[in-house]
Design a protein around this motif. Structure first.
Motif, short mmCIF file in Angstrom:
data_model
loop_
_atom_site.label_atom_id
_atom_site.label_comp_id
_atom_site.label_asym_id
_atom_site.label_seq_id
_atom_site.Cartn_x
_atom_site.Cartn_y
_atom_site.Cartn_z
N SER A 161 6.97 -0.15 9.63
CA SER A 161 7.96 -0.25 8.00
C SER A 161 6.72 0.88 7.36
CB SER A 161 7.25 -0.98 6.77
OG SER A 161 8.24 -0.57 5.83
N ARG A 162 7.67 2.13 6.71
CA ARG A 162 7.70 3.29 6.52
C ARG A 162 7.41 3.99 4.59
NH1 ARG A 162 11.61 6.75 6.05
NH2 ARG A 162 10.09 8.39 5.91
N PHE A 163 7.38 2.37 4.83
CA PHE A 163 6.79 1.91 3.72
C PHE A 163 7.81 2.88 2.30
CE2 PHE A 163 3.50 0.05 5.86
CZ PHE A 163 3.83 -1.32 5.24
N ASP A 164 8.82 3.40 2.11
CA ASP A 164 9.61 4.05 1.67
C ASP A 164 10.20 3.36 0.46
OD1 ASP A 164 11.15 6.21 0.62
OD2 ASP A 164 12.38 6.05 2.52
N ALA A 165 9.71 3.29 -0.72
CA ALA A 165 10.37 2.07 -1.88
C ALA A 165 9.47 2.27 -3.27
CB ALA A 165 9.25 0.55 -1.70
N PRO A 166 11.10 3.78 -3.19
CA PRO A 166 11.17 4.77 -4.39
C PRO A 166 11.18 2.68 -5.58
CG PRO A 166 12.97 4.57 -3.59
CD PRO A 166 12.38 4.29 -2.91
N ASN A 167 11.97 2.18 -5.79
CA ASN A 167 11.37 1.33 -6.76
C ASN A 167 9.93 0.48 -7.32
OD1 ASN A 167 14.65 2.60 -7.12
ND2 ASN A 167 15.48 0.23 -6.34
N LEU A 168 10.43 -0.03 -5.95
CA LEU A 168 8.65 -0.37 -5.77
C LEU A 168 7.79 0.46 -6.68
CD1 LEU A 168 7.29 -3.15 -5.72
CD2 LEU A 168 6.44 -2.66 -3.13
N LYS A 169 7.43 1.51 -5.85
CA LYS A 169 5.68 2.34 -6.29
C LYS A 169 6.89 2.89 -7.88
CE LYS A 169 5.64 4.23 -1.86
NZ LYS A 169 6.03 4.87 -0.55
N ALA A 170 7.57 2.92 -8.32
CA ALA A 170 7.45 3.59 -9.19
C ALA A 170 7.21 2.31 -10.67
CB ALA A 170 9.52 3.93 -10.09
N TYR A 173 -1.23 1.60 1.59
CA TYR A 173 -0.08 1.70 1.83
C TYR A 173 1.38 2.11 0.91
CZ TYR A 173 -2.13 -1.45 5.74
OH TYR A 173 -2.78 -2.05 6.50
N LEU A 174 1.29 1.95 -0.03
CA LEU A 174 2.68 2.17 -0.88
C LEU A 174 2.03 3.37 -1.30
CD1 LEU A 174 3.05 -0.90 -2.19
CD2 LEU A 174 4.97 0.23 -0.16
N GLY A 175 1.00 3.97 -1.13
CA GLY A 175 0.24 5.71 -1.60
C GLY A 175 0.18 5.17 -3.67
N VAL A 176 0.19 4.91 -3.84
CA VAL A 176 1.04 4.31 -5.73
C VAL A 176 -0.53 3.41 -6.02
CG1 VAL A 176 2.79 4.57 -5.92
CG2 VAL A 176 1.85 2.87 -5.67
N PHE A 183 -11.79 -3.74 -16.09
CA PHE A 183 -10.86 -3.54 -15.78
C PHE A 183 -10.16 -2.30 -15.14
CE2 PHE A 183 -8.70 -7.32 -18.72
CZ PHE A 183 -9.23 -7.98 -17.08
N ASP A 184 -10.54 -1.05 -16.25
CA ASP A 184 -10.81 0.77 -15.64
C ASP A 184 -11.09 0.77 -14.69
OD1 ASP A 184 -8.64 0.48 -18.18
OD2 ASP A 184 -10.29 1.19 -19.66
N PHE A 185 -12.37 0.33 -14.35
CA PHE A 185 -12.89 0.58 -12.82
C PHE A 185 -12.25 0.23 -11.12
CE2 PHE A 185 -16.68 -0.39 -9.84
CZ PHE A 185 -16.76 1.32 -10.04
N LEU A 186 -11.36 -1.04 -11.92
CA LEU A 186 -10.91 -1.94 -10.41
C LEU A 186 -10.41 -0.83 -9.52
CD1 LEU A 186 -10.26 -4.74 -11.65
CD2 LEU A 186 -11.73 -4.56 -10.08
N PRO A 187 -9.84 0.55 -9.86
CA PRO A 187 -9.23 1.21 -9.23
C PRO A 187 -9.86 1.98 -8.31
CG PRO A 187 -8.17 1.42 -11.41
CD PRO A 187 -8.89 0.95 -11.27
N THR A 188 -11.12 2.39 -8.51
CA THR A 188 -11.75 3.07 -7.96
C THR A 188 -13.40 2.25 -7.02
OG1 THR A 188 -12.76 4.42 -9.80
CG2 THR A 188 -14.05 4.25 -8.37
N ARG A 189 -13.17 0.82 -7.67
CA ARG A 189 -14.03 0.01 -7.13
C ARG A 189 -13.16 -0.57 -5.56
NH1 ARG A 189 -18.17 -2.81 -4.65
NH2 ARG A 189 -16.57 -1.19 -3.28
N ALA A 190 -11.76 -0.51 -5.60
CA ALA A 190 -10.80 -0.36 -4.69
C ALA A 190 -10.51 0.53 -3.52
CB ALA A 190 -9.62 -0.88 -5.05
N ARG A 191 -11.44 1.82 -4.08
CA ARG A 191 -11.01 3.06 -2.95
C ARG A 191 -12.15 3.20 -2.63
NH1 ARG A 191 -9.47 6.15 -8.33
NH2 ARG A 191 -7.30 5.38 -8.30
N LEU A 192 -13.44 2.61 -3.31
CA LEU A 192 -14.37 2.65 -2.32
C LEU A 192 -14.74 1.33 -0.65
CD1 LEU A 192 -17.35 2.01 -5.03
CD2 LEU A 192 -16.76 4.35 -3.96
#
Ligand code: MN
Length: 205
Positions: free
Chosen positions: A57-66, A90-93, A182-191
């Protein structure tokens, strides 16, 4: 109450406004290796939506990503750290803002070390969910009825759990510290994605 199955993207306009429960199923626990197979979403009104991604899959999912990237929609997870990394990779968001029921449980249910979704649903809602399909082949050409039911049940109860945990966090005076986590979790995931998955960068050693 129904489980809706979609290929490669969420149809537009199927979700009520407000917070959405989100979960993912992958080929395994090593995010860059183990592809994203399924994203499950519930708006808390009784239906669940399953979005399936095929091999290659190219994960071209504009509705889901939005929907996932919408800052006006709180995203409810159980163990957000894993799902945020898979979605980001995978989805880049960045699927924030976040409420994580596993963290809320650890901050409030200090009388137990049982913080699995099955434990929370059983103790707090008196319902039973099966975890039998958790380790199954989410990349299979056709998902079984049991897999679809399991996948849907992982987002079915999150709105009700969050309402309970908001009250528990307030009762114990831990709303602010939970929010900061909760606010830190996206950073934790990026680590995790960047190579610091197993190392606690806050320890002295
Ligand atoms: Mn799941």
């Amino acid at each position: 109450m129904a489980v809706h199955f979609h290929e490669e993207d969420l149809p537009a306009g199927v979700l009520a406004p407000g917070a959405i429960a989100v979960d993912t199923e992958t080929m395994g626990l090593v995010t860059p290796r183990d592809r994203l197979c399924l994203v499950q979403i519930s708006d808390g009104q009784g239906d669940e939506h399953l979005v399936r991604f095929a091999p290659g899959s190219r994960f071209d999912a504009p509705n889901l990503k939005a929907v996932l990237a919408d800052p006006a929609r709180l995203k409810l997870y159980h163990f957000a750290r894993f799902d945020l990394a898979a979605i980001e990779h995978y989805l880049g968001v960045t699927a924030a803002p976040v409420f994580c029921t596993k963290i809320a449980s650890k901050l409030t249910r200090t009388y137990t070390d049982r913080h699995g979704l099955k434990n929370l649903v059983n103790e707090l809602l008196g319902e039973d969910i099966s975890k039998q399909q958790q380790s199954s082949d989410w990349g299979a050409p056709v998902l079984s009825e049991a897999q679809r039911d399991y996948a849907a049940s992982d987002v079915r109860f999150l709105h009700r759990l969050v309402a309970i945990f908001e009250a528990r966090l307030a009762r114990e005076g831990r709303t602010a510290v939970a929010q900061a986590c909760f606010d830190f979790l996206p950073t934790r995931a990026r680590l995790d994605l960047a190579g610091w998955a197993d190392q606690d960068i806050f320890t002295h050693d």
